[in-house]
Design an enzyme around this catalytic site. Structure first.
Site, short mmCIF file in Angstrom:
data_model
loop_
_atom_site.label_atom_id
_atom_site.label_comp_id
_atom_site.label_asym_id
_atom_site.label_seq_id
_atom_site.Cartn_x
_atom_site.Cartn_y
_atom_site.Cartn_z
N GLU A 227 16.14 -2.14 -0.08
CA GLU A 227 14.99 -2.03 0.82
C GLU A 227 14.79 -0.58 1.25
O GLU A 227 13.66 -0.10 1.33
CB GLU A 227 15.18 -2.94 2.04
CG GLU A 227 15.17 -4.42 1.74
CD GLU A 227 13.88 -4.87 1.07
OE1 GLU A 227 12.81 -4.40 1.45
OE2 GLU A 227 13.96 -5.69 0.14
N ASP B 230 11.60 1.77 0.58
CA ASP B 230 10.92 2.48 1.68
C ASP B 230 10.77 3.96 1.34
O ASP B 230 9.69 4.54 1.50
CB ASP B 230 11.73 2.37 2.97
CG ASP B 230 11.68 0.98 3.59
OD1 ASP B 230 10.74 0.23 3.27
OD2 ASP B 230 12.57 0.67 4.40
N HIS C 299 9.74 -1.53 -5.59
CA HIS C 299 10.73 -2.48 -6.11
C HIS C 299 10.57 -2.63 -7.62
O HIS C 299 11.55 -2.76 -8.35
CB HIS C 299 10.55 -3.85 -5.44
CG HIS C 299 11.20 -3.99 -4.10
ND1 HIS C 299 12.51 -3.68 -3.86
CD2 HIS C 299 10.69 -4.43 -2.90
CE1 HIS C 299 12.81 -3.92 -2.59
NE2 HIS C 299 11.70 -4.36 -1.99
N HIS D 166 5.64 -0.15 -0.87
CA HIS D 166 7.02 -0.63 -0.83
C HIS D 166 7.28 -1.63 -1.95
O HIS D 166 8.27 -1.51 -2.69
CB HIS D 166 7.28 -1.28 0.54
CG HIS D 166 8.63 -1.93 0.66
ND1 HIS D 166 9.71 -1.30 1.25
CD2 HIS D 166 9.06 -3.16 0.27
CE1 HIS D 166 10.75 -2.13 1.21
NE2 HIS D 166 10.37 -3.26 0.62
N GLU D 167 6.38 -2.59 -2.11
CA GLU D 167 6.59 -3.62 -3.13
C GLU D 167 6.51 -3.05 -4.55
O GLU D 167 7.32 -3.41 -5.41
CB GLU D 167 5.57 -4.75 -2.95
CG GLU D 167 5.69 -5.52 -1.66
CD GLU D 167 7.06 -6.13 -1.45
OE1 GLU D 167 7.73 -6.47 -2.45
OE2 GLU D 167 7.46 -6.27 -0.28
#
Length: 492
Positions: free
Chosen positions: A200, A204, A139, A135-136
């Site tokens: 977000e 995901d 980003h 997930h990070e």
């Protein structure tokens, strides 16, 4: 002494400023969508990396980063596996572990991802940990922060400058910094929250794809998100991760639906995951995030990997309690069966050094690296160098560490050991030079220049060594010039 950050500075910034657009539900590729901007008009990849370099140095100098070579190696290997299966990768990635009892993770410029150590307490398996990391890193690959910066500079440039200054203040003084940052973004945050939620969901969606391609269980992501939702439901205050990563029911439902459409992978966690969890909670735990006896008991009843981790964890607890003989007695049978297991070797080295059995540590480590020093595991080399320093064999340590710091110039552990070895050998100028590299890596560039200037004054005028020190001074001064814009932002 490092200052413990109460909030994740970049994570809070991301929450306030991330401006994204809704992701297409049927999009299966994680390339940057064509949204009319990819943040290129604000930041080039090179500029992102430069900003990342600056913030990493500040992070090292002002936050409780866990500088444990074993754990650093583990999370970067796991992260590297995920990055290898991601698209739109434009920068190198580095993963850091922050000692914190708050459940959180965040990513920022230049491919830098920070994991809070509490994650090891809340993740039951490696797929769950990998889901947070996927997930990070998504980003980063989607350049969410760079896009937010572009939107903020376009709509309210003064707010962005104020926020940047507040971030830097937060690093130096968490309470003052957080107050300043909260005041700066109060007006902007409410208007951007829907974009934050879209970001977000995009992270995901793309993170799920990365997770599956890397061979982990996609169901781990909604499982972990459900844990966050449950904790929020039964707690008086929401987990920090939910403050910086909003979790509306729609996001959880979307993630679960997408995971259900993917193939479920029944996969056991690696041995390294269990050993890393035991090490984090046993050596760097805090508050409720500690290595508990019920965890060790459950592992002891599990498969071979869990049983090994249970015994390793027990040895760690003995070591932490300074019961070194008990620790050695617990660990020795494991090491006999797996003499080259780096986790076991590292802990046994610490134990025998604590018992003042330095020769035993050196003999074991020398046998493991003999004939293969250039390609040896970096953790082994650091252990051997440390044992040499403890045994006052400084010239041996310097030989290893000169090569190690050349290959791993961003590792503060190597420079610290080199400085100790040079001090022991009476090489004052080289000790200062090594300390200067440590200072530079932690953002203390003025002090680094002063240390190198002193080193230069101690050697023969016009010598090659003096020329090297002076050249390094010039390089650091160039770095100061590149970083000047961020320093100015902190004083606005």
């Amino acid at each position: 002494m490092v200052t413990r950050l109460k909030k994740s500075f970049i994570a809070l910034l991301l929450t306030a400023f991330v401006g994204a657009f809704p992701a297409q539900a049927d999009e299966i590729q994680d390339n940057l969508p064509d949204m009319g901007t990819t943040a290129g008009s604000t930041l080039s990849i090179g500029e992102e990396m430069q900003m990342g370099d600056y913030f990493v140095r500040q992070l090292r100098g002002g936050a409780p980063i866990i500088n444990d070579p074993l754990l650093d190696q583990y999370i970067n290997h796991l992260g590297g596996t995920l990055v290898a299966h991601a698209n739109s990768v434009r920068t190198p990635f580095h993963f850091f572990l922050l000692r914190s009892s708050e459940l959180n993770a965040f990513a920022f410029f230049g491919g830098n991802v920070v994991l809070h150590s509490a994650l090891f307490n809340y993740t039951d398996n490696e797929s769950e940990l990998a889901s947070v990391m996927a997930h990070e890193l998504s980003h980063v690959t989607q350049r969410h922060l760079a896009r937010a910066m572009e939107a903020q500079r376009r709509n309210a440039p003064l707010t962005w400058v104020g926020a940047l200054g507040s971030i830097l203040l937060t690093m130096a003084n968490p309470q003052l910094g957080m107050a300043a940052l909260s005041g700066t973004i109060a007006g902007a945050a409410q208007g951007n929250i829907s974009f934050t939620q879209a970001n977000e969901q995009e992270a995901d969606r793309i993170g799920l794809q990365v997770l599956q391609r890397a061979g982990f269980d996609p169901q781990a992501m909604p499982t972990f998100l459900q844990k966050l939702a449950d904790q929020n439901r039964y707690s008086t205050a929401p987990p920090e991760m939910l403050q910086t990563h909003p979790l509306p029911l729609s996001r959880l439902a979307d993630t679960r639906n997408r995971a259900n459409q993917m193939k479920h992978i029944a996969i056991d966690s690696s041995q390294d995951f269990y050993l890393a969890k035991a090490r984090v909670l046993g050596m760097f735990g805090s508050s409720d995030n500690v290595l508990r006896s019920d965890v060790l008991d459950a592992w002891q009843k599990g498969n071979a990997r869990r049983q090994l981790a249970a015994q390793y964890g027990q040895a760690i607890l003995f070591y932490q309690a300074k019961k070194y003989d008990d620790a050695k007695r617990t660990l020795q049978p494991l090491l006999t069966r797996q003499p080259s297991n780096i986790w076991l070797v590292d802990l046994m080295t610490d134990i025998v050094l604590a018992l003042k059995q330095t020769g035993q540590a050196i003999s074991r480590l020398e046998a493991l690296v003999r004939g293969n020093e250039r390609d040896a595991n970096p953790v082994l080399l650091l252990n051997l160098a440390n044992a040499y320093v403890e045994g006052h064999r400084y010239s041996n340590a310097i030989r290893i560490l000169n090569r190690y710091t050349f290959s791993h110039p961003d590792d503060t552990n190597g420079w610290d050991l080199l400085a100790q070895a040079c001090a022991g050998q009476g090489l004052g100028d080289q000790e200062l030079a090594a300390r200067a590299e440590q200072l530079a890596l932690t953002g203390q560039l003025d002090q680094a220049v002063r240390a190198l200037s002193e080193a230069s004054s101690r050697v023969k005028l016009g010598s090659l060594q003096q020329a090297r020190y002076d050249a390094r001074i010039d390089q650091i001064r160039q770095l100061q010039l590149r970083f000047a814009q961020y320093e100015k932002g902190s004083r606005r």
